[in-house]
Design a protein around this motif. Structure first.
Motif, PDB file in Angstrom:
ATOM      1  N   ALA A 141       0.716  -1.572   0.076  1.00  0.00           N
ATOM      2  CA  ALA A 141       0.072   0.123   0.196  1.00  0.00           C
ATOM      3  C   ALA A 141       0.836   1.054   0.208  1.00  0.00           C
ATOM      4  O   ALA A 141       0.770   2.252  -0.642  1.00  0.00           O
ATOM      5  N   MET A 142       1.591   0.722   0.526  1.00  0.00           N
ATOM      6  CA  MET A 142       2.556   2.174   0.372  1.00  0.00           C
ATOM      7  C   MET A 142       3.402   2.622  -0.628  1.00  0.00           C
ATOM      8  O   MET A 142       3.863   4.033  -0.639  1.00  0.00           O
ATOM      9  N   GLN A 143       3.856   1.776  -1.344  1.00  0.00           N
ATOM     10  CA  GLN A 143       4.430   1.439  -3.125  1.00  0.00           C
ATOM     11  C   GLN A 143       3.910   2.463  -3.339  1.00  0.00           C
ATOM     12  O   GLN A 143       3.542   3.091  -3.669  1.00  0.00           O
ATOM     13  N   ALA A 144       2.159   1.977  -3.406  1.00  0.00           N
ATOM     14  CA  ALA A 144       1.224   2.436  -4.460  1.00  0.00           C
ATOM     15  C   ALA A 144       1.119   3.867  -4.083  1.00  0.00           C
ATOM     16  O   ALA A 144       0.337   4.108  -5.465  1.00  0.00           O
ATOM     17  N   ALA A 145       1.390   4.168  -2.411  1.00  0.00           N
ATOM     18  CA  ALA A 145       0.931   5.616  -2.786  1.00  0.00           C
ATOM     19  C   ALA A 145       2.137   6.775  -2.956  1.00  0.00           C
ATOM     20  O   ALA A 145       2.148   7.515  -2.970  1.00  0.00           O
ATOM     21  N   GLY A 146       3.459   5.576  -3.315  1.00  0.00           N
ATOM     22  CA  GLY A 146       4.592   6.242  -3.519  1.00  0.00           C
ATOM     23  C   GLY A 146       5.281   6.995  -2.363  1.00  0.00           C
ATOM     24  O   GLY A 146       5.698   7.878  -2.326  1.00  0.00           O
ATOM     25  N   ALA A 147       4.510   6.415  -1.184  1.00  0.00           N
ATOM     26  CA  ALA A 147       5.848   7.048  -0.206  1.00  0.00           C
ATOM     27  C   ALA A 147       6.902   5.530   0.591  1.00  0.00           C
ATOM     28  O   ALA A 147       7.312   5.960   1.281  1.00  0.00           O
ATOM     29  N   LEU A 148       6.871   4.680  -0.590  1.00  0.00           N
ATOM     30  CA  LEU A 148       8.035   3.571   0.018  1.00  0.00           C
ATOM     31  C   LEU A 148       9.227   4.408  -1.126  1.00  0.00           C
ATOM     32  O   LEU A 148       9.342   4.100  -2.500  1.00  0.00           O
ATOM     33  N   TYR A 149      10.594   4.729  -0.268  1.00  0.00           N
ATOM     34  CA  TYR A 149      11.902   5.212  -1.086  1.00  0.00           C
ATOM     35  C   TYR A 149      12.541   4.430  -1.638  1.00  0.00           C
ATOM     36  O   TYR A 149      13.355   4.189  -1.364  1.00  0.00           O
ATOM     37  N   ALA A 150      11.767   3.202  -2.360  1.00  0.00           N
ATOM     38  CA  ALA A 150      12.424   2.021  -3.251  1.00  0.00           C
ATOM     39  C   ALA A 150      11.407   1.421  -3.134  1.00  0.00           C
ATOM     40  O   ALA A 150      10.740   1.277  -4.309  1.00  0.00           O
ATOM     41  N   ARG A 151      12.741   0.208  -4.739  1.00  0.00           N
ATOM     42  CA  ARG A 151      11.484  -0.598  -4.990  1.00  0.00           C
ATOM     43  C   ARG A 151      11.421  -1.912  -5.005  1.00  0.00           C
ATOM     44  O   ARG A 151      12.418  -1.994  -4.040  1.00  0.00           O
ATOM     45  N   LEU A 152       9.892  -1.750  -5.444  1.00  0.00           N
ATOM     46  CA  LEU A 152       9.017  -2.990  -4.283  1.00  0.00           C
ATOM     47  C   LEU A 152       9.470  -4.497  -4.920  1.00  0.00           C
ATOM     48  O   LEU A 152       8.859  -4.318  -6.380  1.00  0.00           O
ATOM     49  N   GLU A 153       9.481  -4.935  -5.342  1.00  0.00           N
ATOM     50  CA  GLU A 153       9.865  -6.263  -5.780  1.00  0.00           C
ATOM     51  C   GLU A 153       9.086  -7.108  -6.003  1.00  0.00           C
ATOM     52  O   GLU A 153       9.376  -7.854  -4.337  1.00  0.00           O
ATOM     53  N   VAL A 154       8.047  -8.616  -6.019  1.00  0.00           N
ATOM     54  CA  VAL A 154       7.055  -9.166  -5.398  1.00  0.00           C
ATOM     55  C   VAL A 154       7.560 -10.010  -6.745  1.00  0.00           C
ATOM     56  O   VAL A 154       7.387 -10.156  -7.214  1.00  0.00           O
ATOM     57  N   GLN A 155       7.852 -11.536  -5.831  1.00  0.00           N
ATOM     58  CA  GLN A 155       7.894 -12.108  -6.470  1.00  0.00           C
ATOM     59  C   GLN A 155       6.369 -13.318  -6.533  1.00  0.00           C
ATOM     60  O   GLN A 155       6.062 -13.001  -5.433  1.00  0.00           O
TER      61      GLN A 155
END
Length: 381
Positions: free
Chosen positions: A367-381
């Motif tokens: 959810a944080m990644q979708a909101a642009g609040a996570l300053y990192a690349r989110l990789e879902v395996q």
């Protein structure tokens, strides 16, 4: 040279050197330095981050362009099976068996052959760079037909060819089915139609490889990064005492051969590989939803954001927690509040104290990644 042609647990790893396996909903992060702690006085933030990263050999970060492995493949026969070979529905092994007998001077009609102790297989191997005739390779043997098991079988001499159609190795030997006899493994986990032969192939032909091309060596980074490439260039130039290395795209470092190494590029490579640098560490969060494994970099920062997930509420920001959350009639069961600029480590510490389950942590990070609040690349395996 290139030839032509569910959830059972949650894992948490801090950076490159610190890690811990997390079970159930327990999160126990370990850091070399407390997350969010200020850098020593007079030390720039970038240098403070580099102080925590390890020194790595250049040879472990790059490969030499022109030195690469090549895939080999061949078709063969496995014999000596205990009635578990290919059945009548597979005619490939029958024709191959007849051809093999013909090579030994026996002409037999394939229609008369019903060998149940023979199976047609595909044999694969990886030819490493700089392999020489006489070197041995590990091979993997896979059934092509309807054989029930390859246990106890022996692979007959099988030529292995490259993408150019040339034979580079020959495989033969007794198959090993890893884990097939282990009592601790269940029947469903055993795969009896794929086996291996350690050192089962002998290299017959070497692949031409050129280390230096047009008076230069090209080093390809395994993980392209402009910062890492620039540090490799700096280390090489300092070691050689001349501006011999440069990079233009962050993926390849070109090193011109100095006069002293014109006829000995291998010696130059040996010297370069022993140099050490601090590689750049990208902010990255890796999530395996099937196993519940989460790999987090402790330098990952979070922007001000408010996340509501089930009974868990997370707020990152300097403002105090709201008296009531929009759409809620009552306060959440678990409320986590952090200051602006908080790290992933601080977030996990807070969620650990609130006894948040691993699946909820994954959902909150997504959810944080979708909101642009996570300053990192989110990789879902």
């Amino acid at each position: 040279m290139r030839l032509a042609g569910k959830e059972k647990g949650c894992g948490l790893l801090w950076g490159a050197a610190l890690g811990m396996l997390l079970a159930g909903a327990t999160f126990a992060p370990v850091e070399a330095q407390e997350a969010g702690a200020p850098a020593p006085e007079g030390t720039p933030a970038g240098q403070a981050q580099a102080m925590q990263a390890p020194m790595v050999r250049v040879g472990d970060l790059v490969r030499v362009e022109g030195l690469r492995p090549n895939q080999l493949v061949g078709m063969g026969l496995v014999v000596g099976l205990d009635g578990t070979g290919d059945g009548r529905t597979s005619a490939v092994h029958v024709q191959m068996f007849a051809n093999m007998l013909r090579n030994f001077g026996l002409n037999i009609d394939p229609a008369l052959l019903r060998p149940r102790n023979v199976a047609a297989v595909m044999v694969t191997a990886l030819l490493p760079p700089l392999a020489r005739p006489g070197d041995r390779l590990d091979v993997t043997v896979s059934s092509m037909g309807d054989a029930r098991s390859l246990a106890g079988g022996v692979l007959l001499q099988t030529p292995l060819t490259g993408a150019d159609g040339e034979v580079y190795a020959v495989a033969q030997g007794s198959l090993i089915l890893g884990g097939s006899t282990a009592r601790s493994l269940t029947r469903e986990r055993v795969h009896p139609t794929v086996g291996s032969i350690p050192s089962g192939a002998i290299v017959e032909r070497a692949v031409d490889a050129t280390v230096a091309q047009e008076g230069a060596i090209r080093l390809v980074l395994y993980d392209p990064d402009f910062v890492t490439a620039a540090r490799v260039v700096q280390a090489i130039n300092q070691a050689l005492g001349s501006p011999s290395a440069f990079t233009s795209d962050g993926a390849v470092v070109t090193v011109r051969l100095p006069r002293a190494y014109q006829n000995d590029p291998a010696a130059l490579l040996a010297r370069i590989e022993e140099l050490t640098i601090t590689p750049a560490i990208a902010a990255r969060v890796v999530i395996n939803e099937r196993t519940g494994t989460v790999v987090l970099g402790h330098q990952v920062r979070i922007a001000p954001v408010a996340v509501s997930h089930g009974a868990v509420r997370v707020q990152v920001g300097a403002q105090p927690a709201p008296a009531a959350w929009p759409g809620d009639l009552q306060q959440p069961e678990s409320h986590v509040a952090l200051l602006s600029g908080a790290t992933i480590g601080e977030l996990v510490d807070a969620l650990n104290a609130a006894a948040v389950a691993p699946k909820d942590l994954i959902a909150i990070l997504e959810a944080m990644q979708a909101a642009g609040a996570l300053y990192a690349r989110l990789e879902v395996q």
